[in-house]
Write a protein that holds these residues in place. Structure first.
Motif, PDB file in Angstrom:
ATOM      1  N   ASN A 130       0.792  -1.240   0.000  1.00  0.00           N
ATOM      2  CA  ASN A 130       0.000   0.000   0.000  1.00  0.00           C
ATOM      3  C   ASN A 130       0.819   1.282   0.000  1.00  0.00           C
ATOM      4  O   ASN A 130       0.451   2.251  -0.646  1.00  0.00           O
ATOM      5  CB  ASN A 130      -0.971   0.015   1.193  1.00  0.00           C
ATOM      6  N   ASN A 140       0.108  -3.227  -4.322  1.00  0.00           N
ATOM      7  CA  ASN A 140      -0.922  -2.245  -3.964  1.00  0.00           C
ATOM      8  C   ASN A 140      -2.020  -2.247  -5.015  1.00  0.00           C
ATOM      9  O   ASN A 140      -1.866  -2.804  -6.106  1.00  0.00           O
ATOM     10  CB  ASN A 140      -0.313  -0.841  -3.883  1.00  0.00           C
ATOM     11  N   PHE A 141      -3.125  -1.626  -4.672  1.00  0.00           N
ATOM     12  CA  PHE A 141      -4.127  -1.313  -5.675  1.00  0.00           C
ATOM     13  C   PHE A 141      -3.486  -0.516  -6.807  1.00  0.00           C
ATOM     14  O   PHE A 141      -2.524   0.230  -6.576  1.00  0.00           O
ATOM     15  CB  PHE A 141      -5.232  -0.421  -5.088  1.00  0.00           C
ATOM     16  N   GLN A 143      -4.271   2.414  -7.852  1.00  0.00           N
ATOM     17  CA  GLN A 143      -5.168   3.406  -7.239  1.00  0.00           C
ATOM     18  C   GLN A 143      -5.898   4.260  -8.270  1.00  0.00           C
ATOM     19  O   GLN A 143      -7.106   4.515  -8.134  1.00  0.00           O
ATOM     20  CB  GLN A 143      -4.370   4.313  -6.295  1.00  0.00           C
ATOM     21  N   ALA A 147      -9.913   4.112  -8.794  1.00  0.00           N
ATOM     22  CA  ALA A 147     -10.646   5.334  -8.461  1.00  0.00           C
ATOM     23  C   ALA A 147     -11.496   5.815  -9.633  1.00  0.00           C
ATOM     24  O   ALA A 147     -12.627   6.286  -9.442  1.00  0.00           O
ATOM     25  CB  ALA A 147      -9.668   6.431  -8.043  1.00  0.00           C
ATOM     26  N   VAL A 182      -1.389   6.516  -1.630  1.00  0.00           N
ATOM     27  CA  VAL A 182      -2.781   6.164  -1.328  1.00  0.00           C
ATOM     28  C   VAL A 182      -3.715   7.283  -1.737  1.00  0.00           C
ATOM     29  O   VAL A 182      -4.752   7.059  -2.376  1.00  0.00           O
ATOM     30  CB  VAL A 182      -2.954   5.851   0.173  1.00  0.00           C
ATOM     31  N   ALA A 185      -5.669   8.125  -5.032  1.00  0.00           N
ATOM     32  CA  ALA A 185      -6.997   7.573  -5.308  1.00  0.00           C
ATOM     33  C   ALA A 185      -8.077   8.622  -5.073  1.00  0.00           C
ATOM     34  O   ALA A 185      -9.042   8.723  -5.840  1.00  0.00           O
ATOM     35  CB  ALA A 185      -7.249   6.355  -4.412  1.00  0.00           C
ATOM     36  N   VAL A 254     -11.065   6.261   1.690  1.00  0.00           N
ATOM     37  CA  VAL A 254     -10.117   5.204   1.334  1.00  0.00           C
ATOM     38  C   VAL A 254     -10.168   4.035   2.311  1.00  0.00           C
ATOM     39  O   VAL A 254      -9.267   3.205   2.351  1.00  0.00           O
ATOM     40  CB  VAL A 254      -8.672   5.751   1.256  1.00  0.00           C
ATOM     41  N   TYR A 280     -14.294   1.685   0.620  1.00  0.00           N
ATOM     42  CA  TYR A 280     -13.063   1.149   0.040  1.00  0.00           C
ATOM     43  C   TYR A 280     -12.592  -0.004   0.920  1.00  0.00           C
ATOM     44  O   TYR A 280     -12.200   0.202   2.061  1.00  0.00           O
ATOM     45  CB  TYR A 280     -12.000   2.243   0.027  1.00  0.00           C
ATOM     46  N   SER A 329      -0.476  -5.514  -8.674  1.00  0.00           N
ATOM     47  CA  SER A 329      -1.816  -5.191  -8.181  1.00  0.00           C
ATOM     48  C   SER A 329      -2.697  -6.438  -8.108  1.00  0.00           C
ATOM     49  O   SER A 329      -2.512  -7.389  -8.864  1.00  0.00           O
ATOM     50  CB  SER A 329      -2.495  -4.161  -9.092  1.00  0.00           C
ATOM     51  N   GLN A 332      -9.359  -6.170  -9.305  1.00  0.00           N
ATOM     52  CA  GLN A 332     -10.063  -4.976  -8.816  1.00  0.00           C
ATOM     53  C   GLN A 332     -11.435  -4.853  -9.461  1.00  0.00           C
ATOM     54  O   GLN A 332     -11.602  -5.139 -10.648  1.00  0.00           O
ATOM     55  CB  GLN A 332      -9.244  -3.714  -9.118  1.00  0.00           C
TER      56      GLN A 332
END
Length: 380
Positions: A130, A140-141, A143, A147, A182, A185, A254, A280, A329, A332
């Motif tokens: 993250n 991590n996402f 982001q 988003a 982070v 996002a 988030v 989230y 990632s 998602q």
């Protein structure tokens, strides 16, 4: 793109790669070779969670521990308690314990360089979650991509109610302690939403800084809502004082824990009838709220609690000589009332199956680890 080491020198390449990852010799070359073969029996992981006060982080840690143990690995958990001092102390404790792999989820961004240096000096392979840690591979996402999907889903919910820039205020809630990796996002959500919702003034992500409060008059605000229900509640109550009560309200956070606090604040102010929330994380509370199709309209989901298997696969891939991309990632999706039970058993948080991995992350499939769990499309 991932690059594989030459098969004839697989073990040497694995050792060399893990050396490069943390800047010095590895903890145990024999263990590295073992991991490279996908054998995690007896492998020691240190897992540092950002805080035990957020249920999403507890769920993720428990899943990682359960999945690692199912493959024969051992896990020691460290709680960073949401602050830099504890994070640094835990880094020292983890280094002293000499695990084979460290998984670090930073509690704050401003201590990551110091933590990364400790791991580098010790020569222990590390994966950061993250929030980037210098010298560690990064999971991590995506982001920005998630988003934007979230903004598109929210725009549809707004349109169904007749909401647009003339009658709606948007509050985006950053978590300042986690830094830009982070909070991109948050600003990306506003960027996309303001681009596609009628009568909203478009504001690009780059124009919204960490200190921006009012983005545009009446239409857009940013607050530091934090990562817990309590911080979400307190900060939202404060932010609402600046927003015309006659306007509809859209709030993006988030963390599902934060969204719980935002929901309580909106209810306290008598605003839930004219509010749409976007969470989230995919907690049970968030999933059930989305199933109701009411105030909590959407939830950005990167299958956060299930990250354990991807981190385990990433450990094996690195030991096999794969150079991970800058960002690995998870699958998602944005959850709505219409699709939530495609991925989770109705009324529960029990996973049915995740969608396919993003293209850049599909190197994880080659480790064989994901197939052991069989819950990702394409990894049956």
């Amino acid at each position: 793109m991932p690059k594989r080491a030459l098969s004839g020198i697989a073990v040497m390449a694995a050792v060399a790669l893990l050396t490069a990852a943390c800047g010095t010799t590895t903890n145990n070359p024999a263990t590295t070779a073992k991991i490279a073969k996908g054998n995690l029996k007896g492998v020691k992981f240190a897992f540092a969670m950002p805080t035990s006060q957020g249920q999403v982080y507890v769920a993720q840690q428990k899943t990682f521990t359960t999945q690692a143990q199912a493959l024969g690995a051992k896990v020691t958990v460290y709680d960073n308690h949401g602050d830099a001092d504890t994070m640094l102390r835990n880094a020292d404790l983890m280094v002293a314990a000499r695990p084979d792999v460290i998984v670090e989820y930073p509690s704050v961004a401003n201590a990551t360089d110091r933590v990364g240096q400790k791991f580098k000096t010790a020569g222990i392979p590390c994966i950061a979650i993250n929030v980037p840690v210098k010298g560690c591979s990064f999971f991590n996402f995506d982001q920005v991509a998630l988003a934007k999907l979230g903004a598109q889903a929210m725009a549809k919910k707004m349109a169904a109610r007749g909401w647009d820039g003339t009658n709606t205020t948007v509050l985006i809630g950053q978590a300042s302690q986690l830094g830009s990796s982070v909070n991109i996002a948050v600003t990306s959500f506003y960027d996309e939403l303001s681009r596609i919702v009628p009568n909203m003034k478009h504001v690009s992500s780059s124009a919204i800084t960490s200190t921006t409060t009012q983005i545009t008059a009446d239409q857009g605000y940013q607050g530091d809502l934090g990562l817990t229900a309590d911080s979400g509640y307190t900060a939202t109550l404060h932010s609402l004082q600046s927003m015309p009560q006659k306007r509809n309200l859209v709030v993006y956070t988030v963390s599902d824990d934060t969204t719980q606090g935002v929901l309580r604040a909106a209810d306290t102010q008598g605003r839930t009838a004219k509010t749409l929330l976007s969470g989230y994380g995919g907690t049970l509370q968030g999933l059930n709220a989305v199933r109701e199709g009411g105030v909590w309209a959407t939830d950005q989901n990167g299958f956060f609690p299930q990250w354990g298997e991807f981190l385990l696969a990433m450990s094996v891939a690195i030991a096999q000589g794969v150079e991970p991309p800058a960002l690995t990632s998870p699958p998602q999706v944005v959850l709505t009332k219409e699709n939530v039970d495609t991925y989770y058993k109705p009324g529960t948080e029990e996973l049915i199956k995740m969608p396919a991995l993003p293209k850049a992350s599909r190197y994880l499939l080659d480790t064989g680890i994901l197939q052991k769990f069989g819950n990702v499309e394409g990894a049956e």
